[in-house]
Motif scaffolding. Structure first.
Motif, mmCIF file in Angstrom:
data_model
loop_
_atom_site.group_PDB
_atom_site.id
_atom_site.type_symbol
_atom_site.label_atom_id
_atom_site.label_comp_id
_atom_site.label_asym_id
_atom_site.label_seq_id
_atom_site.Cartn_x
_atom_site.Cartn_y
_atom_site.Cartn_z
ATOM 1 N N ILE A 72 -2.766 7.166 8.512
ATOM 2 C CA ILE A 72 -2.448 5.841 7.967
ATOM 3 C C ILE A 72 -1.669 5.043 9.018
ATOM 4 C CG2 ILE A 72 -1.258 4.604 6.096
ATOM 5 C CD1 ILE A 72 -3.592 6.315 5.081
ATOM 6 N N ALA A 73 -0.765 5.729 9.711
ATOM 7 C CA ALA A 73 0.050 5.062 10.736
ATOM 8 C C ALA A 73 -0.843 4.414 11.797
ATOM 9 C CB ALA A 73 1.017 6.057 11.381
ATOM 10 N N ARG A 74 -1.981 5.037 12.088
ATOM 11 C CA ARG A 74 -2.920 4.481 13.076
ATOM 12 C C ARG A 74 -3.411 3.091 12.688
ATOM 13 N NH1 ARG A 74 -4.926 9.749 13.943
ATOM 14 N NH2 ARG A 74 -6.401 9.655 12.232
ATOM 15 N N GLU A 75 -3.394 2.787 11.397
ATOM 16 C CA GLU A 75 -3.905 1.490 10.919
ATOM 17 C C GLU A 75 -2.821 0.411 10.864
ATOM 18 O OE1 GLU A 75 -7.070 1.282 10.641
ATOM 19 O OE2 GLU A 75 -7.496 3.440 10.739
ATOM 20 N N VAL A 76 -1.564 0.838 11.066
ATOM 21 C CA VAL A 76 -0.447 -0.118 11.039
ATOM 22 C C VAL A 76 -0.429 -0.886 12.357
ATOM 23 C CG1 VAL A 76 2.088 -0.283 11.061
ATOM 24 C CG2 VAL A 76 0.949 1.258 9.428
ATOM 25 N N ALA B 216 0.863 -1.190 0.000
ATOM 26 C CA ALA B 216 0.000 0.000 0.000
ATOM 27 C C ALA B 216 0.895 1.234 0.000
ATOM 28 C CB ALA B 216 -0.894 -0.004 1.235
ATOM 29 N N LEU B 217 0.718 2.092 -0.991
ATOM 30 C CA LEU B 217 1.560 3.289 -1.094
ATOM 31 C C LEU B 217 0.812 4.507 -0.582
ATOM 32 C CD1 LEU B 217 3.183 2.696 -4.603
ATOM 33 C CD2 LEU B 217 3.965 1.962 -2.338
ATOM 34 N N ASP B 218 1.391 5.145 0.422
ATOM 35 C CA ASP B 218 0.785 6.348 0.992
ATOM 36 C C ASP B 218 1.499 7.573 0.432
ATOM 37 O OD1 ASP B 218 -0.659 8.108 2.537
ATOM 38 O OD2 ASP B 218 0.692 7.924 4.262
ATOM 39 N N VAL C 77 -0.889 -5.426 9.114
ATOM 40 C CA VAL C 77 -0.574 -4.224 8.338
ATOM 41 C C VAL C 77 0.794 -3.739 8.823
ATOM 42 C CG1 VAL C 77 -1.280 -1.880 7.707
ATOM 43 C CG2 VAL C 77 -3.021 -3.652 8.093
ATOM 44 N N TYR C 78 1.813 -3.912 7.975
ATOM 45 C CA TYR C 78 3.197 -3.602 8.330
ATOM 46 C C TYR C 78 3.564 -2.178 7.919
ATOM 47 C CZ TYR C 78 3.675 -8.694 8.670
ATOM 48 O OH TYR C 78 3.526 -10.022 8.996
ATOM 49 N N GLY C 79 4.310 -1.510 8.765
ATOM 50 C CA GLY C 79 4.817 -0.190 8.408
ATOM 51 C C GLY C 79 6.243 -0.043 8.924
ATOM 52 N N ALA C 80 7.084 0.646 8.153
ATOM 53 C CA ALA C 80 8.470 0.826 8.575
ATOM 54 C C ALA C 80 8.561 1.938 9.611
ATOM 55 C CB ALA C 80 9.354 1.158 7.371
ATOM 56 N N GLY D 119 -0.754 -10.187 4.142
ATOM 57 C CA GLY D 119 -1.058 -8.898 4.743
ATOM 58 C C GLY D 119 -0.662 -7.750 3.839
ATOM 59 N N VAL D 120 -0.470 -6.583 4.445
ATOM 60 C CA VAL D 120 -0.253 -5.349 3.704
ATOM 61 C C VAL D 120 1.026 -4.694 4.210
ATOM 62 C CG1 VAL D 120 -1.241 -3.090 3.100
ATOM 63 C CG2 VAL D 120 -2.774 -5.020 3.616
ATOM 64 N N VAL D 121 1.907 -4.294 3.281
ATOM 65 C CA VAL D 121 3.103 -3.529 3.640
ATOM 66 C C VAL D 121 2.864 -2.084 3.205
ATOM 67 C CG1 VAL D 121 5.557 -3.173 3.195
ATOM 68 C CG2 VAL D 121 4.654 -5.500 3.411
ATOM 69 N N VAL D 122 2.821 -1.166 4.171
ATOM 70 C CA VAL D 122 2.570 0.245 3.861
ATOM 71 C C VAL D 122 3.899 0.978 3.690
ATOM 72 C CG1 VAL D 122 1.503 2.394 4.647
ATOM 73 C CG2 VAL D 122 0.461 0.194 5.257
ATOM 74 N N MET D 123 4.046 1.701 2.586
ATOM 75 C CA MET D 123 5.242 2.517 2.343
ATOM 76 C C MET D 123 4.811 3.984 2.261
ATOM 77 S SD MET D 123 7.567 0.124 2.246
ATOM 78 C CE MET D 123 8.948 1.222 1.952
ATOM 79 N N GLY D 124 5.554 4.855 2.959
ATOM 80 C CA GLY D 124 5.128 6.251 3.059
ATOM 81 C C GLY D 124 5.836 7.197 2.114
ATOM 82 N N ASN D 125 5.336 8.422 2.125
ATOM 83 C CA ASN D 125 5.835 9.505 1.264
ATOM 84 C C ASN D 125 7.357 9.679 1.330
ATOM 85 O OD1 ASN D 125 6.580 12.689 1.475
ATOM 86 N ND2 ASN D 125 5.161 12.302 -0.200
ATOM 87 N N GLU D 126 7.940 10.080 0.191
ATOM 88 C CA GLU D 126 9.384 10.227 0.028
ATOM 89 C C GLU D 126 10.009 11.122 1.100
ATOM 90 O OE1 GLU D 126 7.162 10.394 -2.464
ATOM 91 O OE2 GLU D 126 7.919 9.390 -4.255
ATOM 92 N N ALA D 127 9.334 12.215 1.443
ATOM 93 C CA ALA D 127 9.933 13.159 2.396
ATOM 94 C C ALA D 127 9.375 12.982 3.802
ATOM 95 C CB ALA D 127 9.704 14.590 1.932
ATOM 96 N N ASN D 128 8.095 12.654 3.910
ATOM 97 C CA ASN D 128 7.436 12.712 5.215
ATOM 98 C C ASN D 128 7.026 11.366 5.796
ATOM 99 O OD1 ASN D 128 7.520 15.594 4.978
ATOM 100 N ND2 ASN D 128 5.807 15.409 3.539
ATOM 101 N N GLY D 129 7.266 10.301 5.063
ATOM 102 C CA GLY D 129 6.903 8.983 5.591
ATOM 103 C C GLY D 129 5.398 8.756 5.582
ATOM 104 N N ILE D 130 4.963 7.881 6.467
ATOM 105 C CA ILE D 130 3.546 7.501 6.554
ATOM 106 C C ILE D 130 2.777 8.587 7.304
ATOM 107 C CG2 ILE D 130 1.960 5.751 7.459
ATOM 108 C CD1 ILE D 130 4.206 3.683 7.168
#
Lengths: 250, 250
Positions: B212-216, B108-110, B178-181, B197-208
């Motif tokens: 969205i982080a609340r769902e990880v 999942a790309l945020d 739901v995985y997040g770095a 499951g789902v691997v969430v990757m966040g914005n280039e500068a600001n991350g997740i």
């Protein structure tokens, strides 16, 4: 405001020939400029915006000389489509002699042409604590503004040695592992890899050249599960190095 | 030779608004055009050079209509700085409904803004056999020519679903990982991960983003050993997905 002469100078530094002539290169954007200021590179010029000064002024070393400019100035002089932070000109540095020991671990790039790929690979090397990489003479230039930008500051920590790669690999003691990716290689996921030796990564379109492939003594492959024929070279480098480092992490 | 009208049409398709209006997009370069021709995308136009025809004519489906053009034509119409192969215009496709099952694995790309990063991630998904990814509505466009180009043909095999990411994650059964770095995450190298499951990757500068982080529900991290503060988002995606797939490879 930037003078015409300085804009002309900065523009000229986009070209390798002029960078080598002046022994200078350009660094753009907040993150990269800040990393430069805290590195051992010698600063020639520093142009920053009022905005950058307010946000990062406390991070400038005492006595650092700078000139206040506008975002328009920075865009005109540099390569970024927008830059509201800063632009610096620094002197290239002389590298100490490359002294590769059997316990060392490095990446050797064979003819990587895209400066964005080179910069991303330098950032990956930095992440994994690899302090020097080697590059064939046909690789993109370390000091290309696109390389510098893609490193996100890692250009201050990772050195790139340009050399005749076939000759360099050939003179290494035969006991040193030289890894190269190949479809006939061993599945990386099934190996217990020690971060020692050389990982060779080949050209974006053509892979490793035959004269370099001859020096590879361990074939490895990243297992694939889908339809893509290949991975981007920086992506592949990241995956391979991560597999080498997994037994070293705490 | 390409008519002014067709050049204008192809140029317009560089802009999302016009792509959506015409429900069409542009594919450039030999590799991508060949993959398009062997996919289920509907072809609207195909412009190829004599060179491409001689090299790849035998790979064209019987009855495929094309127009012979020059390299200059292709460069004028498209976004590549050089293209001696081909350019195609194809119709966008309607995606079937997204039906995510507990045994599925996706990315999942945020708010991934750079089309080159999006394209590289689609290529990584394809390599690892992930057939669909999900994207927040603010992500770069799947049909952007830079995205298409960076996929190296993987746009024909991997689907991207644009949706309200916070809502979509929120409605998933709580049993789905739901995985997040995160810097506080568990070391990927020390985990035995199943590709579910789902691997969430966040914005280039600001991350997740916080919503969205609340769902990880599982924090992970790629161990670092050097000075780089972060990795490029496509690089990080590749390393994470490779760590998930290592127990699945044969």
């Amino acid at each position: 405001m930037l003078s015409k002469a300085i804009i002309k100078y900065i523009n000229a530094l986009q070209v390798k020939k002029y960078r080598n002539q002046h022994q200078a290169f350009v660094v753009e954007g907040a993150k990269s400029v800040l990393e430069l200021l805290h590195s051992d590179f010698e600063l020639q010029h520093l142009f920053i915006t009022e905005e950058f000064l307010q946000e990062h002024g406390n991070k400038l070393n005492k006595g650092t000389r700078y000139e206040l400019v506008t975002e328009q100035d920075l865009t005109k002089a540099g390569t970024f489509s927008s830059n509201n932070a800063g632009l610096a000109v620094a002197r290239m540095r002389q590298l100490p002699n490359l002294n590769f020991k059997p316990s060392d671990f490095t990446i050797a790039l064979d003819d990587i042409r895209d400066p964005g790929n080179l910069g991303t690979i330098l950032r990956i090397a930095d992440w994994y604590g690899i302090k020097s990489i080697v590059c064939s003479e046909t690789c993109a230039d370390f000091y290309n503004p696109k390389t510098i930008s893609a490193t996100m500051g890692s250009f201050t920590r990772v050195k790139a040695y340009y050399l005749n790669l076939a000759e360099w690999l050939h003179q290494l003691p035969k006991s040193i592992a030289v890894y190269g990716a190949s479809l006939e290689g061993e599945n990386l996921h099934r190996m217990t890899l020690q971060p020692q030796g050389v990982v060779v990564m080949g050209n974006e379109a053509n892979g490793i050249r035959p004269e370099i492939a001859r020096e590879v003594n361990r074939l490895i492959k990243i297992p694939g599960f889908g339809g893509a024929e290949s991975l981007n070279v920086a992506t592949a480098t990241a995956i391979i190095i991560d597999n080498f480092m997994r037994h070293a992490s705490s």
